[in-house]
Scaffold this motif. Structure first.
Motif, mmCIF file in Angstrom:
data_model
loop_
_atom_site.group_PDB
_atom_site.id
_atom_site.type_symbol
_atom_site.label_atom_id
_atom_site.label_comp_id
_atom_site.label_asym_id
_atom_site.label_seq_id
_atom_site.Cartn_x
_atom_site.Cartn_y
_atom_site.Cartn_z
ATOM 1 N N GLU A 96 -0.528 1.635 10.933
ATOM 2 C CA GLU A 96 -1.891 2.002 10.480
ATOM 3 C C GLU A 96 -2.708 0.740 10.199
ATOM 4 O O GLU A 96 -2.263 -0.155 9.509
ATOM 5 C CB GLU A 96 -1.757 2.845 9.208
ATOM 6 C CG GLU A 96 -3.035 3.474 8.737
ATOM 7 C CD GLU A 96 -3.960 2.521 8.013
ATOM 8 O OE1 GLU A 96 -5.154 2.516 8.358
ATOM 9 O OE2 GLU A 96 -3.491 1.784 7.126
ATOM 10 N N SER A 97 -3.962 0.721 10.762
ATOM 11 C CA SER A 97 -4.786 -0.469 10.631
ATOM 12 C C SER A 97 -6.261 -0.151 10.391
ATOM 13 O O SER A 97 -7.098 -1.041 10.500
ATOM 14 C CB SER A 97 -4.660 -1.327 11.900
ATOM 15 O OG SER A 97 -4.907 -2.691 11.634
ATOM 16 N N ASN A 136 -2.864 4.464 3.131
ATOM 17 C CA ASN A 136 -3.060 3.350 4.049
ATOM 18 C C ASN A 136 -2.265 2.120 3.641
ATOM 19 O O ASN A 136 -1.737 2.024 2.538
ATOM 20 C CB ASN A 136 -4.548 2.999 4.104
ATOM 21 C CG ASN A 136 -5.114 2.710 2.719
ATOM 22 O OD1 ASN A 136 -5.408 3.637 1.967
ATOM 23 N ND2 ASN A 136 -5.252 1.452 2.347
ATOM 24 N N GLY A 137 -2.236 1.151 4.560
ATOM 25 C CA GLY A 137 -1.573 -0.104 4.278
ATOM 26 C C GLY A 137 -2.435 -1.031 3.446
ATOM 27 O O GLY A 137 -3.648 -0.895 3.367
ATOM 28 N N SER A 138 -1.779 -1.981 2.815
ATOM 29 C CA SER A 138 -2.471 -3.000 2.030
ATOM 30 C C SER A 138 -1.996 -4.369 2.496
ATOM 31 O O SER A 138 -0.828 -4.713 2.319
ATOM 32 C CB SER A 138 -2.168 -2.816 0.539
ATOM 33 O OG SER A 138 -2.811 -3.798 -0.232
ATOM 34 N N PRO A 139 -2.898 -5.156 3.135
ATOM 35 C CA PRO A 139 -4.279 -4.832 3.477
ATOM 36 C C PRO A 139 -4.361 -3.840 4.643
ATOM 37 O O PRO A 139 -3.345 -3.498 5.243
ATOM 38 C CB PRO A 139 -4.873 -6.184 3.868
ATOM 39 C CG PRO A 139 -3.713 -6.941 4.405
ATOM 40 C CD PRO A 139 -2.537 -6.528 3.568
ATOM 41 N N TRP A 140 -5.599 -3.396 4.958
ATOM 42 C CA TRP A 140 -5.764 -2.481 6.085
ATOM 43 C C TRP A 140 -5.222 -3.101 7.371
ATOM 44 O O TRP A 140 -4.554 -2.440 8.147
ATOM 45 C CB TRP A 140 -7.255 -2.164 6.306
ATOM 46 C CG TRP A 140 -7.894 -1.301 5.279
ATOM 47 C CD1 TRP A 140 -7.310 -0.757 4.166
ATOM 48 C CD2 TRP A 140 -9.262 -0.883 5.258
ATOM 49 N NE1 TRP A 140 -8.227 -0.027 3.457
ATOM 50 C CE2 TRP A 140 -9.440 -0.089 4.109
ATOM 51 C CE3 TRP A 140 -10.344 -1.113 6.084
ATOM 52 C CZ2 TRP A 140 -10.669 0.488 3.781
ATOM 53 C CZ3 TRP A 140 -11.575 -0.545 5.770
ATOM 54 C CH2 TRP A 140 -11.727 0.251 4.623
ATOM 55 N N GLY A 163 0.820 -1.213 0.000
ATOM 56 C CA GLY A 163 0.000 0.000 0.000
ATOM 57 C C GLY A 163 0.848 1.254 0.000
ATOM 58 O O GLY A 163 1.870 1.350 -0.678
ATOM 59 N N GLY A 164 0.401 2.261 0.795
ATOM 60 C CA GLY A 164 1.153 3.512 0.869
ATOM 61 C C GLY A 164 1.052 4.364 -0.373
ATOM 62 O O GLY A 164 1.995 5.089 -0.712
#
Length: 723
Positions: free
Chosen positions: A319-320, A277-281, A255-256
């Motif tokens: 981040e989640s 956000n991150g991947s996955p959340w 992500g990002g």
């Protein structure tokens, strides 16, 4: 003969006017460069946030608190589609440049709205499925006679400002391998175009790139998350970031994505990017043994010439929750404990208003500007949030504020030096985060690691009321010095528009209810409104032509929340429009919206609760992002409850085989089998028949239910406000 001569003269004059406009257009657009953007002419709007500080403040004051009540429609322009509009128009000496759905670019006469030219980049409609949040685009950049924009299928294109002819085009990503998109507006400075991308929900790795404004040659690229360490690192910044990740994050993309805010600081010669956000959340999936996961949810400062890392500040470590830091970055100077500091003002999704020293990224202040329960405060010594016990959803579901929509999303803030206030389109909401039982990564599908569906709401009236009561929006005036609210105006609905502040003592905003509004900047008093007949998300701009001040805003309902929370109406959405106002305009109202076509659904195909629940889970995994919560669409994308029978007769051919992919409805045979398609169809028909039965009830019974449910929703909203 005399009549013929007059026609010839008239035609000649028209042609002369057109050529004059084109030559004037070419001359004026050629003057847009780094220095003219810094100079910040009040008559024009030369850059996304007006200038490089991106404060969205106009020095124009001919429209002011004393006469704004006389503001009326000067002209409107219908675009080719009826989906969400998010663009900020660029205005150069009497010409507006803007983007609409499917990345189409329009050049309009700023006085009349007459179309000068249009450029359609021919985005394949099936690529719309890869856009997490509608087929939107936030605008163009102008530089030395060129209009530059990104496309939904991740191309960067430069057009001739005078003619709309393509000058160059470059692919910013390999979309044959990864599902990248572009929805953000490029930024330009020092002969370079800066652009990021989207796609984190689908499993991509984020980066920002710089291109030569004259040729489209890629000059540098900065990745925001590290790749597989076994392959080496692109930079020392990536090597350092890798130490904050665990597991095999690169298999999920990471992500990002830098999908919105990019700001050039001409005073410090730094480029700031907001990272997504991150991947996955779910951080526990992508980085199972912990770690902060740099540079997710961070502001990163780069050298604009080389792309080299300078500093970063991570707003939400590990981040989640889909708490991106891509929201509007604003530059300012302010007094901090008796010392003048060059700062960044930032109100990201996580609900805290940040003041950062932009020379070094040091946290100076962070206070909540909306309802927050994931963190109690920020430790100014460490710069880190102090998380609450219910922040992480490691084993049990947690109700968390803000929701994944954020306390503030992409809709732009504004600042007025007259009042010293920052104006923020705020969202107060909550979301039940629940980790999936077993994570399966699927390229090209949403990969969140959490369940999207919330508690089931069978009655469509109650579903709508709960959406409007539990999730609410407001216009907040925030003092960045005291870190406190000065005033706040509640809106009835969520997902309201971006903002504009003017020297006339005004703040302009569009609303989800379908109005364009003007407020007093000092106290929030509403002074003027206009019915736009559709939700308005985009931020307004203002400019002058021939001494006349105009205000322009794009009206079209959609985007992430606009799609998933359909907010059903009895009419279909109108064409997405450009609306322009001036004092003493025509005073005309917009045409009424067409009535919605309501086809009766076929009978239910199953009443088995297990099948219907399975169908609901599949619907939220693959359909809800476009077709809406509980199968309630906003109308721009078909409402699956009201389809003609032929669609149901061919359900598998459409949903599995993709026979309508050229219209944007791709097939899902790679992730769904016929048994699952049956469950999905059963759930859709269940919702369709529930809606039909609700509509067939008597008016007095529906009114009674609406009243009762509104009381329940209001009470539930009060209870949830303490969560």
């Amino acid at each position: 003969m005399l009549k013929l001569s007059r026609n010839i003269v008239s035609s000649a004059l028209v042609m002369a006017a057109i050529f004059h406009s084109l030559f004037a257009l070419a001359d004026s657009s050629a003057t847009v460069n780094t220095q003219t953007i810094i100079a910040n002419s009040p008559d024009n709007w030369l850059s996304y946030g007006k200038d490089y500080k991106e404060q969205r403040y106009s020095e124009l004051d001919k429209i002011n608190v004393g006469n704004v009540a006389d503001l009326s429609l000067a002209w409107s322009f219908d675009t080719d589609f009826n989906r969400g509009l998010e663009a900020t128009p660029i205005v150069i000496d009497g010409v507006l440049y803007l983007t609409g759905n499917w990345s189409v670019v329009y050049a309009l006469d700023a006085r009349s709205g007459k179309l000068l030219w249009k450029y359609d980049p021919q985005v394949p409609r099936e690529w719309g499925k890869m856009a997490c949040c509608d087929v939107v685009n936030r605008g163009v950049a102008a530089y030395e006679g060129k209009i530059i924009f990104g496309t939904l299928d991740a191309r960067l294109i430069a057009l001739d400002a005078a003619s709309g002819e393509k000058i160059w085009e470059v692919a910013t990503a390999d979309i044959t391998a990864y599902p990248y998109t572009i929805t953000g507006a490029p930024r330009v400075a020092k002969g370079k175009v800066f652009i990021g991308n989207g796609g984190a929900e689908y499993g991509v790795r984020g980066y920002v790139s710089a291109y030569d404004v004259n040729t489209g040659e890629q000059l540098w690229r900065f990745y925001t998350v590290p790749a597989n360490p076994a392959d080496g690192f692109e930079s020392e910044a990536m090597k350092a970031a890798a130490e904050t990740w665990t597991g095999k994050w690169w298999e999920f993309g990471g992500g990002g994505t830098v999908w919105d805010s990019i700001v050039y600081d001409d005073e410090l010669d730094q480029l700031y990017i907001g990272v997504g956000n991150g991947s996955p959340w779910n951080a526990k999936i992508r980085s199972p043994e912990g770690g902060d996961n740099l540079y997710l949810s961070s502001i990163v400062a780069l050298n604009p010439d080389s792309g080299e890392y300078i500093w970063h500040y991570q707003e939400t470590p590990a981040e989640s929750w889909d708490y991106t830091a891509t929201q509007h970055i604003m530059l300012a100077d302010m007094d901090v404990k008796g010392e003048q500091r060059k700062v960044i003002w930032h109100a990201p999704k996580n609900g805290f208003f940040f003041v950062l020293d932009r020379e070094n990224g040091k946290l100076l202040s962070a206070e909540p500007y909306a309802d927050v329960n994931w963190a109690s405060h920020y430790d100014l010594e460490t710069g880190r949030p102090v998380e609450t016990e219910n922040a992480r959803y490691l084993s049990d579901p947690q109700l968390v504020r803000p929701s994944s929509m954020g306390a503030h999303n992409w809709q732009a803030m504004a600042y007025s030096p007259q009042t010293g206030l920052v104006y923020i389109p705020v969202i107060n909401s909550l979301f039940e985060y629940k980790a999936v039982d077993e994570y399966l990564h699927q390229w090209g599908q949403w990969n969140l690691g959490v369940y999207m569906q919330q508690q089931s709401v069978a009655d469509p009236i109650l579903a709508q009321l709960l959406t409007s009561k539990i999730t609410q929006g407001s216009l907040l005036a925030w003092d960045p010095v005291t870190q406190q609210a000065a005033w706040q105006v509640p809106h009835k609905l969520t997902w309201n528009g971006g903002l504009l502040a003017t020297a006339g003592g005004l703040v302009f905003q569009g609303s989800a209810e379908g109005q364009v509004l003007a407020f007093r900047a000092d106290n929030g008093e509403k002074l003027w409104s206009f019915e736009a007949n559709t939700g308005v998300m985009a931020p307004p701009v203002t400019y002058t032509v021939d001494g006349e001040q105009y205000v322009t805003i794009l009206a079209g309902w959609g985007g992430a929340f606009g799609l998933i929370a359909g907010l059903e109406k009895e009419v279909s959405p109108p064409p997405s429009r450009v609306l322009t106002f001036k004092l003493g305009g025509t005073g005309a109202a917009l045409p009424a919206n067409p009535l919605k076509q309501m086809h009766e659904p076929p009978a239910r195909i199953s009443e088995d609760k297990a099948i219907l629940e399975k169908g609901r889970t599949l619907y939220y995994a693959y359909c809800s992002a476009c077709h809406g919560t509980e199968v309630i669409s906003n109308g721009a994308i078909p409402d699956l409850r009201h389809l003609p029978t032929a669609f149901h007769d061919n359900f598998n051919a459409i949903v599995l085989d993709g026979v309508m992919k050229k219209a944007g409805m791709v097939g899902f045979s790679e992730v769904l089998n016929e048994e699952e398609a049956f469950a999905l169809h059963a759930y859709i028909l269940e919702q369709a028949n529930v809606d039909k039965e609700s509509r067939e009830q008597s008016d007095w019974w529906r009114a009674l239910k609406t009243w009762f449910y509104s009381v329940v929703a209001k009470l539930l909203g009060i209870v949830m406000s303490f969560s």
